[in-house]
Design a protein around this motif. Structure first.
Motif, PDB file in Angstrom:
ATOM      1  N   ASP A 169       0.840  -1.196   0.000  1.00  0.00           N
ATOM      2  CA  ASP A 169       0.000   0.000   0.000  1.00  0.00           C
ATOM      3  C   ASP A 169       0.881   1.253   0.000  1.00  0.00           C
ATOM      4  O   ASP A 169       1.812   1.360   0.795  1.00  0.00           O
ATOM      5  CB  ASP A 169      -0.874  -0.032   1.263  1.00  0.00           C
ATOM      6  N   PRO A 170       0.614   2.216  -0.880  1.00  0.00           N
ATOM      7  CA  PRO A 170       1.439   3.431  -0.915  1.00  0.00           C
ATOM      8  C   PRO A 170       1.337   4.270   0.358  1.00  0.00           C
ATOM      9  O   PRO A 170       2.151   5.162   0.571  1.00  0.00           O
ATOM     10  CB  PRO A 170       0.923   4.197  -2.132  1.00  0.00           C
ATOM     11  N   PRO A 177      -3.746   6.467   7.854  1.00  0.00           N
ATOM     12  CA  PRO A 177      -3.950   7.830   7.350  1.00  0.00           C
ATOM     13  C   PRO A 177      -2.722   8.695   7.606  1.00  0.00           C
ATOM     14  O   PRO A 177      -1.889   8.394   8.456  1.00  0.00           O
ATOM     15  CB  PRO A 177      -5.146   8.340   8.152  1.00  0.00           C
ATOM     16  N   ARG A 178      -2.657   9.790   6.897  1.00  0.00           N
ATOM     17  CA  ARG A 178      -1.548  10.732   7.048  1.00  0.00           C
ATOM     18  C   ARG A 178      -1.459  11.213   8.496  1.00  0.00           C
ATOM     19  O   ARG A 178      -2.453  11.392   9.163  1.00  0.00           O
ATOM     20  CB  ARG A 178      -1.781  11.911   6.103  1.00  0.00           C
ATOM     21  N   GLY A 179      -0.229  11.410   8.947  1.00  0.00           N
ATOM     22  CA  GLY A 179       0.016  11.881  10.312  1.00  0.00           C
ATOM     23  C   GLY A 179       1.159  11.108  10.924  1.00  0.00           C
ATOM     24  O   GLY A 179       1.471  10.001  10.503  1.00  0.00           O
ATOM     25  N   VAL A 180       1.769  11.697  11.919  1.00  0.00           N
ATOM     26  CA  VAL A 180       2.936  11.078  12.534  1.00  0.00           C
ATOM     27  C   VAL A 180       2.566  10.146  13.671  1.00  0.00           C
ATOM     28  O   VAL A 180       3.224   9.142  13.905  1.00  0.00           O
ATOM     29  CB  VAL A 180       3.923  12.174  13.026  1.00  0.00           C
ATOM     30  N   SER A 181       1.492  10.436  14.395  1.00  0.00           N
ATOM     31  CA  SER A 181       1.096   9.581  15.517  1.00  0.00           C
ATOM     32  C   SER A 181       0.755   8.183  15.020  1.00  0.00           C
ATOM     33  O   SER A 181       0.039   8.029  14.028  1.00  0.00           O
ATOM     34  CB  SER A 181      -0.106  10.171  16.242  1.00  0.00           C
ATOM     35  N   PHE A 224       6.808   2.641   4.367  1.00  0.00           N
ATOM     36  CA  PHE A 224       7.224   3.338   3.152  1.00  0.00           C
ATOM     37  C   PHE A 224       7.237   4.852   3.364  1.00  0.00           C
ATOM     38  O   PHE A 224       8.182   5.534   2.982  1.00  0.00           O
ATOM     39  CB  PHE A 224       6.281   2.955   2.006  1.00  0.00           C
ATOM     40  N   THR A 225       6.187   5.388   3.967  1.00  0.00           N
ATOM     41  CA  THR A 225       6.070   6.849   4.080  1.00  0.00           C
ATOM     42  C   THR A 225       6.890   7.437   5.221  1.00  0.00           C
ATOM     43  O   THR A 225       7.345   8.574   5.137  1.00  0.00           O
ATOM     44  CB  THR A 225       4.604   7.282   4.267  1.00  0.00           C
TER      45      THR A 225
END
Length: 132
Positions: free
Chosen positions: A18-19, A97-101, A24-25
């Motif tokens: 998954d991107p 989802p996007r975010g650092v936590s 990966f992110t």
């Protein structure tokens, strides 16, 4: 070449991550590199203890045990025809989802890939030790 992706043996060319996988992110993952000799991982117990400690520190759940990994290594050896090689076991926190936590409900992504050893990697080496 075959790899295990989330417990399924697949062609490496067909394996997809998954991107939005945090490994990966964000580099949010843990891994071990293991020597495979005679179709079995060398020092699997020590590698698994270290992986367990990394899991505890990072909070990334391990969705497998050492016996499952040993079985998957044996399958990889048979499917690739390699009894000797370098195995990479990678566990990422998984898609989120996007975010650092770190999300509490992320499902880890797990890959196992067995690679042939490069030519000469087990050849004897010499060393010159300078004392001055």
């Amino acid at each position: 070449m075959k790899v295990f992706l989330n417990g399924e043996l697949v062609d490496a060319a067909d394996a997809r991550i998954d991107p939005f996988d945090r490994g990966f992110t964000l580099g949010d993952g843990i891994f071990e590199s293991l020597a495979v000799r005679g179709g079995r991982a060398a020092f699997l117990d020590a590698h698994f203890r270290r992986l367990g400690e990394a899991s505890r520190v990072t909070g990334i759940a391990l969705p497998f045990d050492a016996a499952m990994v040993a079985d998957q290594i044996a399958v990889l050896c048979r499917s690739t025809g390699l009894a000797e090689g370098a195995l990479r076991l990678t566990v990422s926190r998984g898609p989120a989802p996007r975010g650092v936590s770190a999300p509490a409900d992320a499902a880890p992504t797990v890959t196992l890939a067995l690679h042939p050893l490069p030519p000469g990697c087990n050849d004897p080496v010499t060393a010159v030790v300078a004392t001055t």
